[in-house]
Design an enzyme around this catalytic site. Structure first.
Site, PDB file in Angstrom:
ATOM      1  N   HIS A 199       9.925-104.147   5.201  1.00  0.00           N
ATOM      2  CA  HIS A 199      10.309-104.843   3.961  1.00  0.00           C
ATOM      3  C   HIS A 199       9.060-104.991   3.088  1.00  0.00           C
ATOM      4  O   HIS A 199       8.071-105.596   3.526  1.00  0.00           O
ATOM      5  CB  HIS A 199      10.857-106.223   4.351  1.00  0.00           C
ATOM      6  CG  HIS A 199      11.298-107.062   3.201  1.00  0.00           C
ATOM      7  ND1 HIS A 199      11.375-106.583   1.908  1.00  0.00           N
ATOM      8  CD2 HIS A 199      11.702-108.351   3.143  1.00  0.00           C
ATOM      9  CE1 HIS A 199      11.797-107.548   1.119  1.00  0.00           C
ATOM     10  NE2 HIS A 199      11.993-108.632   1.839  1.00  0.00           N
ATOM     11  N   HIS A 245      16.675 -93.051   4.789  1.00  0.00           N
ATOM     12  CA  HIS A 245      15.613 -92.972   5.805  1.00  0.00           C
ATOM     13  C   HIS A 245      16.167 -93.117   7.224  1.00  0.00           C
ATOM     14  O   HIS A 245      15.536 -93.722   8.095  1.00  0.00           O
ATOM     15  CB  HIS A 245      14.529 -94.034   5.567  1.00  0.00           C
ATOM     16  CG  HIS A 245      13.786 -93.874   4.281  1.00  0.00           C
ATOM     17  ND1 HIS A 245      12.614 -93.179   4.168  1.00  0.00           N
ATOM     18  CD2 HIS A 245      14.058 -94.326   3.023  1.00  0.00           C
ATOM     19  CE1 HIS A 245      12.192 -93.211   2.911  1.00  0.00           C
ATOM     20  NE2 HIS A 245      13.048 -93.886   2.184  1.00  0.00           N
ATOM     21  N   ASN A 299       5.956 -93.823   0.653  1.00  0.00           N
ATOM     22  CA  ASN A 299       6.508 -92.458   0.722  1.00  0.00           C
ATOM     23  C   ASN A 299       5.371 -91.452   0.657  1.00  0.00           C
ATOM     24  O   ASN A 299       4.240 -91.822   0.336  1.00  0.00           O
ATOM     25  CB  ASN A 299       7.451 -92.198  -0.462  1.00  0.00           C
ATOM     26  CG  ASN A 299       8.848 -92.770  -0.227  1.00  0.00           C
ATOM     27  OD1 ASN A 299       9.214 -93.128   0.881  1.00  0.00           O
ATOM     28  ND2 ASN A 299       9.621 -92.838  -1.287  1.00  0.00           N
TER      29      ASN A 299
HETATM   30 FE1  HDE Z   1      13.326 -97.854   0.210  1.00  0.00          FE
HETATM   31  N1  HDE Z   1      14.872 -98.597   1.324  1.00  0.00           N
HETATM   32  N2  HDE Z   1      14.283 -98.447  -1.470  1.00  0.00           N
HETATM   33  N3  HDE Z   1      11.900 -96.996  -0.927  1.00  0.00           N
HETATM   34  N4  HDE Z   1      12.419 -97.242   1.858  1.00  0.00           N
HETATM   35  C1  HDE Z   1      14.983 -98.520   2.661  1.00  0.00           C
HETATM   36  O1  HDE Z   1      15.602-100.274   4.078  1.00  0.00           O
HETATM   37  C2  HDE Z   1      15.296 -99.318  -1.529  1.00  0.00           C
HETATM   38  C3  HDE Z   1      11.820 -96.991  -2.283  1.00  0.00           C
HETATM   39  C4  HDE Z   1      11.188 -96.644   1.937  1.00  0.00           C
HETATM   40  O2  HDE Z   1      11.182 -96.520   8.282  1.00  0.00           O
HETATM   41  C5  HDE Z   1      16.133 -99.305   3.197  1.00  0.00           C
HETATM   42  O3  HDE Z   1      15.450-100.702   6.281  1.00  0.00           O
HETATM   43  C6  HDE Z   1      15.579 -99.684  -2.891  1.00  0.00           C
HETATM   44  C7  HDE Z   1      10.527 -96.575  -2.718  1.00  0.00           C
HETATM   45  C8  HDE Z   1      10.894 -96.286   3.305  1.00  0.00           C
HETATM   46  O4  HDE Z   1      12.579 -98.196   8.392  1.00  0.00           O
HETATM   47  C9  HDE Z   1      16.713 -99.958   1.934  1.00  0.00           C
HETATM   48  C10 HDE Z   1      14.677 -99.004  -3.653  1.00  0.00           C
HETATM   49  C11 HDE Z   1       9.819 -96.323  -1.588  1.00  0.00           C
HETATM   50  C12 HDE Z   1      12.001 -96.707   4.037  1.00  0.00           C
HETATM   51  C13 HDE Z   1      15.834 -99.418   0.851  1.00  0.00           C
HETATM   52  C14 HDE Z   1      13.878 -98.209  -2.755  1.00  0.00           C
HETATM   53  C15 HDE Z   1      10.685 -96.582  -0.478  1.00  0.00           C
HETATM   54  C16 HDE Z   1      12.923 -97.302   3.105  1.00  0.00           C
HETATM   55  C17 HDE Z   1      17.083 -98.518   4.070  1.00  0.00           C
HETATM   56  C18 HDE Z   1      14.516 -99.112  -5.140  1.00  0.00           C
HETATM   57  C19 HDE Z   1       8.380 -95.785  -1.463  1.00  0.00           C
HETATM   58  C20 HDE Z   1      12.219 -96.536   5.531  1.00  0.00           C
HETATM   59  C21 HDE Z   1      16.820 -98.961   5.494  1.00  0.00           C
HETATM   60  C22 HDE Z   1      15.025 -97.993  -5.858  1.00  0.00           C
HETATM   61  C23 HDE Z   1       7.391 -96.742  -1.844  1.00  0.00           C
HETATM   62  C24 HDE Z   1      11.655 -97.688   6.291  1.00  0.00           C
HETATM   63  C25 HDE Z   1      15.886-100.049   5.374  1.00  0.00           C
HETATM   64  C26 HDE Z   1      11.826 -97.455   7.776  1.00  0.00           C
HETATM   65  C27 HDE Z   1      14.132 -97.860   3.477  1.00  0.00           C
HETATM   66  C28 HDE Z   1      16.007 -99.761  -0.430  1.00  0.00           C
HETATM   67  C29 HDE Z   1      12.895 -97.287  -3.190  1.00  0.00           C
HETATM   68  C30 HDE Z   1      10.245 -96.374   0.875  1.00  0.00           C
HETATM   69  C31 HDE Z   1      18.194 -99.769   1.711  1.00  0.00           C
HETATM   70  C32 HDE Z   1      16.652-100.621  -3.373  1.00  0.00           C
HETATM   71  C33 HDE Z   1      10.017 -96.508  -4.174  1.00  0.00           C
HETATM   72  C34 HDE Z   1       9.652 -95.593   3.818  1.00  0.00           C
HETATM   73  O5  HDE Z   1      16.609-101.336   1.997  1.00  0.00           O
END
Ligand code: HDE
Length: 713
Positions: free
Chosen positions: A345, A81, A154
């Site tokens: 978060h 992202h 998402n």
């Molecule tokens: Fe994320 N995800 N994600 N994700 N995610 C990040 O956090 C992560 C997942 C989502 O605009 C990271 O600050 C893991 C699902 C958005 O700043 C990180 C898993 C969904 C954003 C991270 C998921 C999301 C992130 C990278 C389990 C939809 C952007 C930078 C497989 C519900 C937020 C950050 C923004 C961002 C980890 C899966 C949505 C690395 C371990 C499911 C919208 O922490």
């Protein structure tokens, strides 16, 4: 509280985040240049030297500070992202949600809770293009009076994997290949498809990723989904399972793939520009917050596990209750300070919203805080202006890099007697967060639940739900994506994998990628569909669409102004496109300003094309390959096209064949077919405009399928 007090409170609520941010705003207009220590600087163009041709001197504190700060301007981009765009707004609940949750921001319809939203793509780097095929992030921070609540969502309701421990593998596979860092922001390469064919649980998500959902027309026209299953808990401690949705009031709309790819070159900022412009124009994007709820007792009622993040809850069996609306009404003042530094978060919750054992969610709860520590350089990122809650924070956390709060007193521990035990935990009735006391029993195992084993049935359900045009787009997307794979064995395994979903689909995939069709047509036997997931059934309206008006000198002023007025009346925007920028002169000597020339614009940047009349104007257009290409391309992308009087000649001379156009008879004649609306011999544009706006409201005219495929554009 009486209504007046409510209103006042609402006003305070709405503005409190803005008010808080206002303390950090800096204006430099009319000021003298200084160092970071506020010493005024007399020259910032020449470094201090020993002689005008001599070496630079160490004592040049201004030079050193300026360069050092510059050298450290970048922070690590998000590991996923990375490319995003944010906006401010507010959220209001429609009616008290007391029965379901004690969350305070979901109780009072008069309260406007400030929000900050960041939309993003997942795979590309910060500088990648907006319109790539990808999932879009839709993260919302609610600044509630009980603390920050982040709904990190998402634009697709399901995910690639079932357990967060596979996230690093998945991201490594889809990101550019490590040896040559190719390709950027694309899944069309061997490592990703190698991973896909080895992981049956990813099947369903691939259907969504290759669908139109992955190439949205606008952030304003995307749904949002919390993906994971959460809980709502009321004041009596009763819990219900919940899925969160954002429903855009403009409906869900997409680009076509050819358009998305061309936009990536012509306007890589297409989505951020669209959002920025819409907010500046007062076309505030709106999304309704929806919830799907299940009682505790319904946990095992379905033929999928409600904790499995590769499954959605079909709206036809578990309806979405719309509980409030979010409006985005303010652009950021500074991209870095706000959009880049915001830290989301899923673990930022308020009382009344709780977690489930969804194994993806459990892992996410670890990852986000962890990533902020490295990305934002330490544990005090919550003090950055954009991240600060509007509710005051009190605890004994201290120090660390970039600490801004000056904590007074000598007590930074609990329990204590020197400060009467403050700050001290709050009880449930004082809005202290009490975790839902779910009963858990089990063996300690590294295992996946049996109930997570079906990977194909919902993929078939999704496929069944698509309209013919949507199905064709999915097949084309397979041809593009898997066509980019070099390894033939992987290509064949893609066909075999999707034969588990639908034999016809697998056969169609095979045809375009040089693989063998399946020996036996497979499938799951699922015949049901979920109409709610098809974009065919979404809200369709003309409001906020953008028309390209092709014109040249000698256009007919009353004709074009009537059409423009009708468009404005329907909330439709327009720009005048011509060979050269500057002013155009009409037949009767009146003037119209050109907004863009053919080099700065393209049909891909508009939803609609309109060709205006005037003999001289249209004769010039007829001599311009760019004008003909403009209409050909718009036709190929299934966009509405309008032409009036002599303007119809341009369509007749274009590659648009097989669609009826207004003929040359002497009486006024309106013809509207497959989204092409034309009229001749007309001075009054009322009838045309009405029909044209209806065609615009349809967004795309897929019934053109066979005709548009013949157009070379
Ligand atoms: Fe994320 N995800 N994600 N994700 N995610 C990040 O956090 C992560 C997942 C989502 O605009 C990271 O600050 C893991 C699902 C958005 O700043 C990180 C898993 C969904 C954003 C991270 C998921 C999301 C992130 C990278 C389990 C939809 C952007 C930078 C497989 C519900 C937020 C950050 C923004 C961002 C980890 C899966 C949505 C690395 C371990 C499911 C919208 O922490």
């Amino acid at each position: 509280m009486d209504t007046e007090q409510h209103k006042q409170q609402a006003a305070i609520q709405e503005h409190s985040k803005d008010g808080q941010l206002a303390h950090f705003l800096a204006e430099h207009d009319g000021e003298k240049l200084t160092t970071n220590q506020a010493t005024r600087i007399s020259n910032t163009d020449d470094s201090l030297k020993a002689g005008s041709r001599g070496p630079t001197l160490m004592e040049d504190f201004h030079f050193r500070e300026k360069l050092t700060h510059f050298d450290h301007e970048r922070i690590p981009e998000r590991v996923v992202h990375a490319r995003g765009f944010g906006a401010h707004g507010y959220f209001q609940v429609y009616e008290p949600m007391t029965e379901y949750t004690k969350a305070k921001f979901l109780q009072d319809p008069s309260v406007k809770t400030p929000v900050f939203v960041r939309f993003s793509t997942v795979v590309g780097s910060r500088g990648s293009a907006d319109t790539v095929r990808d999932v879009r992030g839709f993260a919302t921070k609610f600044f509630t009076e009980e603390g920050n609540y982040d709904l990190v969502a998402n634009n697709m309701p399901i995910f690639f994997i079932q357990d967060a421990i596979k996230f690093p593998d998945m991201v490594h596979a889809i990101k550019p290949e490590p040896h040559n860092e190719i390709p950027q922001a694309s899944a069309a390469h061997d490592t990703f498809w190698d991973f896909v064919v080895s992981l049956p649980e990813i099947t369903h998500m691939m259907m969504w990723l290759l669908s139109d959902r992955a190439i949205p027309r606008s952030f304003r026209m995307m749904e949002g989904f919390g993906v994971n299953t959460f809980r709502l808990v009321n004041a009596q401690g009763k819990s219900r399972f919940v899925k969160f949705h954002w429903k855009p009031t403009l409906g869900v709309h997409s680009l076509v793939w050819d358009e998305a790819q061309k936009l990536a070159g012509k306007d890589p900022d297409y989505h951020r520009r669209d959002l920025w412009d819409a907010i500046n124009k007062g076309d505030f994007p709106e999304y309704e917050l929806g919830i799907q709820m299940l009682e505790e007792e319904e946990e095992f009622k379905f033929d999928f596990d409600i904790l499995d993040p590769t499954k959605f809850w079909p709206e036809e069996i578990i309806p979405v209750k719309r509980i409030g609306k979010m409006t985005l009404n303010r652009n950021v003042d500074n991209f870095f300070a706000e959009t880049e530094q915001v830290a989301f978060h899923p673990g930022h919750v308020v009382p009344g919203i709780d977690f489930t054992n969804d194994p993806l969610l459990q892992g996410r709860l670890f990852s986000y805080l962890d990533t902020q520590l490295i990305r934002l350089g330490g544990p005090n990122f919550h003090e950055l202006p954009i991240n600060r809650p509007v509710a005051p924070a009190h605890n004994n956390q201290r120090d660390g890099y970039h600490r801004m709060t000056i904590d007074r007193g000598r007590v930074s521990y609990f329990p204590n007697s020197l400060q009467a035990n403050a700050p001290q935990p709050a009880s449930d009735s004082e809005h202290g967060y009490v975790h839902y006391s779910e009963k858990i029993e089990g063996q300690k195992v590294r295992e996946r639940s049996e109930s997570f084993r079906d990977h194909y049935r919902q993929a078939t359900l999704f496929w069944n739900s698509m309209s013919p045009a949507e199905k064709q787009h999915i097949i084309d997307a397979f041809h593009f994506e898997v066509g980019g794979v070099m390894d033939k064995q992987i290509k064949q395994r893609v066909v075999d994998m999707f034969n588990n979903v639908d034999g016809q689909l697998a056969t169609q995939i095979a045809m375009g990628i040089g693989a063998n069709p399946p020996a036996n047509l497979g499938g799951t036997g699922v015949t049901a569909s979920s109409p709610a997931v098809s974009q065919e059934n979404t809200i369709k309206e003309a409001r906020t669409r953008k028309v390209a008006i092709l014109a040249e000198n000698g256009f007919n002023f009353p004709e074009v102004t009537q059409v423009i007025d009708a468009l404005k009346g329907a909330g439709v925007h327009f720009e005048i496109i011509s060979k050269n920028q500057g002013m155009l002169t009409s037949v009767d000597g009146r003037q119209l300003e050109v907004n863009k020339n053919y080099l700065s614009a393209g049909s891909i940047m508009y939803d609609v094309v309109y060709v205006t009349g005037g003999r001289q104007c249209v004769d010039t257009l007829l001599s311009q390959g760019d004008a003909l290409h403009f209409v050909n391309e718009a036709f190929k992308h299934a966009k509405p096209i309008g032409a009036t009087n002599e303007g119809v000649d341009l369509l007749a001379a274009s590659a648009i064949q097989g669609v009826a156009l207004a003929g040359t008879e002497t009486c006024a004649e309106l013809v509207s077919e497959l989204g092409v609306v034309t009229i001749r011999n007309a001075a009054d544009m009322g009838y045309f405009s009405q029909e044209f706006i209806e065609a615009i409201a349809q967004h795309r005219h897929w019934m053109r399928q066979n005709l548009k495929d013949k157009v070379p554009a």
